[in-house]
Each structure stands twice: as C-alpha cells, then as structure tokens.
Design an enzyme around this catalytic site. Structure first.
Site, PDB file in Angstrom:
ATOM      1  N   HIS A 195       0.815  -1.206   0.000  1.00 11.49           N
ATOM      2  CA  HIS A 195       0.000   0.000   0.000  1.00 11.49           C
ATOM      3  C   HIS A 195       0.851   1.259   0.000  1.00 11.49           C
ATOM      4  CE1 HIS A 195      -3.774  -2.251   1.604  1.00 11.49           C
ATOM      5  NE2 HIS A 195      -3.651  -2.314   0.303  1.00 11.49           N
TER       6      HIS A 195
ATOM      7  N   GLU B 226       0.434 -17.728 -18.930  1.00 19.40           N
ATOM      8  CA  GLU B 226       1.445 -17.642 -17.875  1.00 19.40           C
ATOM      9  C   GLU B 226       2.006 -19.011 -17.500  1.00 19.40           C
ATOM     10  OE1 GLU B 226      -0.527 -15.765 -14.566  1.00 19.40           O
ATOM     11  OE2 GLU B 226      -2.402 -16.787 -15.007  1.00 19.40           O
TER      12      GLU B 226
ATOM     13  N   ASP C 287       4.610 -14.578 -14.092  1.00 18.99           N
ATOM     14  CA  ASP C 287       4.497 -16.012 -13.824  1.00 18.99           C
ATOM     15  C   ASP C 287       5.087 -16.852 -14.950  1.00 18.99           C
ATOM     16  OD1 ASP C 287       3.507 -16.226 -11.275  1.00 18.99           O
ATOM     17  OD2 ASP C 287       1.408 -16.139 -11.869  1.00 18.99           O
TER      18      ASP C 287
ATOM     19  N   CYS D 104       0.852  -8.014 -20.054  1.00 17.52           N
ATOM     20  CA  CYS D 104       0.404  -7.233 -18.900  1.00 17.52           C
ATOM     21  C   CYS D 104       1.332  -7.393 -17.698  1.00 17.52           C
ATOM     22  CB  CYS D 104      -1.025  -7.611 -18.512  1.00 17.52           C
ATOM     23  SG  CYS D 104      -1.223  -9.325 -17.981  1.00 17.52           S
TER      24      CYS D 104
END
Length: 584
Positions: A208, A449, A473, A520
């Site tokens: 965060h 992936e 991945d 992505c």
C-alpha cells in the site's frame, strides 16, 4: 534547494543502502523517522482474574481504531489520493475479523498475556500466513496485518504521536519519511506535511505504501531492510527512485550530481506530459494500444488521466481480501461498473479471482505441498462454483455500462476453457430468470502464464477472443524460479531466450488467428524493454498508469519492422538480445 543548504547531520557518516524503487524520481531532504509501536510495547503476564478486563480493553481498542478509520473514510479531503478510501476500508474490515479479535482474546485467556503481547503474537501469526503465499499481491497483504496491529497498539498505549517533527518542519525543507512500514491511514495523516519521498524497511511494488506513493507521484523506495535503525531525524537523504539507492549524508559532489539529476528529471517529466494525447504510433506507422493495470476501482481515473486506451488488467482480488465474509454479487457489480463507467467506452479487462492454494478466502488454512502449482486461480474458481458464479454474474451486469472483457488466470487445459464458457452461460441464465439487465456477449480471454499453453497455443487462440501474456508467472514457471525467494531471485531472467521464444510464439499464433494479444506483466511497463517487445511483434501493452508515457515515448521513436528483423535474428540463433543494440 542548493547543496550548501544541506549541512550533513553531525556524527553520522555517509552510508549507501539499496531497496526496490517503486516510484521513479529523485528526492533530497531531511529524514523524519517514524516510530514502530509494535517494537516498543510491554510484554507481561496477567492474573487469571484480570483476563475479562484485559480482553475488554482489547475489544475497546479494536473498536476505537475501527471507528477512527471509518471516520477518516467519511471525512476524506477532496485532494486525498483516490485509492485512500478503499485502502482504509480494507484495514477497517480487518479489525472486524474474528481471527484477530476472538483468537487474540483466546491467547489472553490461555496464556495470560497482556493485551499488547497477545495482539502482537496473533498478528505475527496472521502476517506469516499471508507472507507465505505464492501470489505477490496477496503476500504483500501481510503488511496490512502489521499496520492494523500498529494502529491498535497506539490506541492501547494512549499514544497518538506519529511524526512530531513533521508538524514544525525545518525551514521549508522537504522531509523524507523513514519507517518500518507505513499504513494508508498514517499516509493520510502525513499528507499535510511537505515531504519528498517514502522509505521503508518492508514492502514491495504491490504494498500500500507503493500504491499510495504512486497515486501521489512521490518517489518511494521499499524493502530496504533496516534503514529505520540506521537513520536519525535530520540526516540528509538522497533518494534515487530509479535504481532504489538511498544515500545518507552524501558528500557535496554526490549532492550536486543528484540536484542536477532531479532538475533534469523534472524537465523530462514535464515534456512527457505533452505526449498524453499523442498517438502511440511507431516511425513506420504501426499503431500500438497502451492500456493500464489497476488494482482498485479508483485507479481507473488515473488511467484516464494518463491517456490509457483502456484497462488491460483489473485485478479483482482486492474485493475478496482482508475481510471475513465474501463480497456479494452486488458489491462486485458496483465496483466493476464504476470502472467501466469511468473508462467511458474504452475496453475494461477484468481478471477473475486469482487466489493461491495456501489460504482459503474464509481464513481456513489449506495444506498444499507446493502452493504455486496447486489449487489456485481458475482451478480454485472451478472448484468453488458458487464463488465463481457470483463474480461472473457481476461481470455480465457491469458489461451493460460498456465493453467488458473477462480474463481467466492460470489456464492450462482446454477443458478449463470449456468449463468457463459453460459457467458464463449459466450465469446469464440466472440473470435472465431474475430479469436483471446484463450482456451475455462479453469477450473471453486467458492469461498465458503457464508454458504449456504458450507451447500449444493454437487451440486456445481459436477458442478464445483474446490473450494476455502474464510475463511475471511465465518467467517463473519457465525457469523454475520462485521470484519471491531471495536465494534464487538473481536467476529470475526476463531476457532468457526460452522466455522470449514463448512470448514470440504466442504473439505470432495470435496474429495468424486474428486475435489480439497483450503483455500485462512487469516487462510491459519497463521502457527499456519496449523496443524488444515491439520487435517480438507486440501491439498491445498494459502497465501501471505511471509508466504509460515513458513507454509511449519509446514507441514513437522506434521503427517496428527494423526491430522485428533484429529480434527475430537473435531468437533464431538462441542468443541473448542486447537491448542497447535496439536503440537508434
């Protein structure tokens, strides 16, 4: 600010440390060190008769911390980061989790710990469970546990001090916050001060601290290790968000160099903003789509400000994590629909729930020999059809407001594709029966992936509407490297010829089948790799909104066909591609 104005703090020598730069940029300022309540509380045993009172003190502190967070959400200032409300709400929900309240009270009763000791013990247990997860985003949620514990400990101790030195400042100099970790609520409290950067011992790119720092466009370096123990209030700090370097009390020549870099970077960023509305077009006329990756609905507005062509990856996990109950169909619909409406007709690609096998959503631990290869992502969803059906219904409903694309993670078999299609049909029928408006004709795609799907890609191209290559991945599984394991992290290699061949094979197969394909993963947002990906034939990139203009600049300076010749030649020889050779 000039170098002469930064007299190094006495008695503290020059020191250079390195972490992970999660927000680019440079900062120069004075250190403001945040205390860590968890490290300072007293641990002692109580008498059996004191157990009810101690448990009551804990419950009251949890309630007070929760009320404070909810009050912050209700009274967020207009210029607060848009992600803040969702992050504060996640922490508020954690404080309601019975695994935190009830099990901490159990520790008080069973071991006769005082409330602070019991809370830190239970918090450590929960944090370790999250930290052991395979998925990077979920692993970072261990920080949420630590942060809410810190907040409750402050209530128990009666201390509200956070960074007293920020209230006064030092002659208008930028202040650099140094902390073990920084919660969203603490960042909100810090926003009134003039600070130049965030530095933390803990955290990663999905923490965060990183999310909020990116939204505020403030340089941040996380995962430094032990900077809080080595830096004192008032030390002069140079923060290099590009490399993750932090220099404590630098000599004059280093300070002068970073003042020059800071100025040059500010000029370059100002120039980049002129590209916001420019086309992502190569020198030889190849049009490229640039889309945004988001984790929270509020980040869609940042994507619009960056000029994104759409949302290439909306991770839906945020709706499911940090809570003791599953999100309802209505909650999910509202979140997805808000993003679709914000994007004003641009496509929104929403990835279905991608959760690991080492922890189920209700907090029950599941035993998995290897969580990375276990019941995760689409495997988990197909094994829990009620959870999956609710999400699919919400997605079909959101599609009424604009183009929605459903993205399935961790596909490896064609029977999984068929099962997902049947689940979508069933979800549509349920909505029909309820007379709820929805769009059944959403595009369906899969994450590439797992090497198996990349190698045998052709039937997936035929069966699906689009593909999205998750390079993070794909690299991990191709090279058998756990990217979260520091012992082998140096072997994680995006430029390995085997990885690039799998990406190229997928792009070429999608082109032959007339289906769009995007990247992505982290590679898409790394502007140093933009030309190489163009050389592989990629025409659709998805990345964090902050990275979009850097990538667009590289695209507009590149000659796509010339790059394809160079990259193809290197791949045919199974050579490593020299990124520098692709420039110019």
């Amino acid at each position: 600010m000039t170098a002469a104005e930064y007299a190094p703090a006495a008695l503290n020598a020059t020191l250079c440390m390195r972490g992970q730069g999660v927000v680019k940029g440079y900062a120069i300022g004075r250190a403001a060190v945040m205390g860590a309540a968890a490290l300072e509380v007293a641990h002692y045993r109580i008498q059996p008769d004191d157990v009810p009172g101690e448990c009551r003190r804990l419950i009251e502190a949890l309630g007070a911390a929760r009320d404070d967070l909810q009050n912050m959400v209700r009274n967020l200032p207009a210029d607060a980061p848009r992600e803040m409300a969702a992050l504060l709400t996640v922490h508020s929900l954690l404080l309601d989790d019975p695994m935190l309240a009830q099990q901490t009270c159990d520790l008080i009763a069973e071991r006769q710990y005082n409330a602070e000791w019991a809370l830190t013990t239970q918090g450590q247990l929960l944090a370790e469970q999250f930290a052991a997860m395979e998925d990077e985003y979920l692993r970072e949620r261990a920080a949420d546990i630590r942060q809410v514990i810190e907040r409750v400990l402050r209530v128990l101790s009666g201390s509200t001090a956070l960074l007293p030195q920020l209230d006064a400042g030092q002659d208008g100099e930028p202040l650099i916050v140094v902390a073990r970790d920084i919660s969203p609520a603490d960042m909100l409290r810090l926003r009134g001060a003039r600070f130049g950067a965030f530095l933390t011992d803990l955290g990663g790119p999905t923490s965060h601290t990183a999310i909020v720092a990116r939204s505020m466009n403030v340089p941040a370096v996380v995962g430094i290790g032990n900077i809080r123990a080595l830096v004192r209030d008032g030390d002069v700090l140079v923060v290099d968000g590009m490399t993750g370097a932090v220099i404590v009390n630098p000599p004059d020549f280093v300070l002068h160099e970073y003042i020059r870099r800071q100025s040059a970077y500010a000029d370059a960023r100002a120039e980049l903003t002129l590209l916001r509305d420019a086309e992502a077009l190569t020198l030889d006329g190849v049009a490229v789509k640039l889309e945004a990756n988001i984790e929270l609905p509020e980040e869609a507005e940042e994507a619009m400000r960056a000029g994104a062509d759409g949302i290439g990856l909306f991770r839906s996990e945020f709706l499911f994590m940090g809570r003791s109950t599953l999100p309802t169909e209505e909650e999910q619909y509202q979140a997805y629909a808000s993003v679709v409406r914000t994007m004003q007709g641009r496509p929104v690609t929403i990835r279905t729930l991608d959760i690991g096998a080492d922890k189920t959503l209700d907090g029950e631990i599941a035993v998995a020999t290897n969580p990375a290869l276990g019941l995760r992502a689409i495997r988990y969803c197909l094994a829990n059809p009620e959870i999956f059906a609710a999400q699919l219904r919400a997605l079909l409903r959101a599609a009424v407001h604009g183009p929605v694309r459903i993205l399935i993670p961790m596909i490896s078999h064609m029977h999984e594709v068929r099962a997902v299609k049947q689940a979508i049909i069933a979800a549509g029928r349920e909505l029909d029966a309820r007379h709820v408006p929805h769009d059944k004709n959403v595009a369906l795609g899969a994450m590439v992936e797992i090497p198996a799907i990349a190698i045998a890609i052709e039937p997936f191209v035929e069966a699906l509407d689009f593909l999205s290559i998750g390079t993070n991945d794909l690299i991990q599984y191709t090279l058998a490297i756990d990217r979260g394991d520091s012992d082998v992290a140096d072997l994680y290699d995006p430029m390995h010829p085997a990885v690039l061949r799998l990406i190229a094979h997928t792009i070429n197969a999608a082109d032959r089948g007339g289906k769009p394909v995007a990247v992505c993963g982290e590679m898409a947002g790394d502007s140093s790799m933009t030309r190489m990906l163009l050389g592989l034939g990629l025409k659709e990139f998805s990345m964090h909104p902050q990275q979009l203009l850097d990538v667009k600049k590289e695209i507009r300076l590149a000659h796509s066909n010339a790059l394809r010749v160079k990259v193809a030649s290197a791949l045919n020889r199974a050579e490593r591609i020299d990124l520098a050779s692709l420039e110019g």
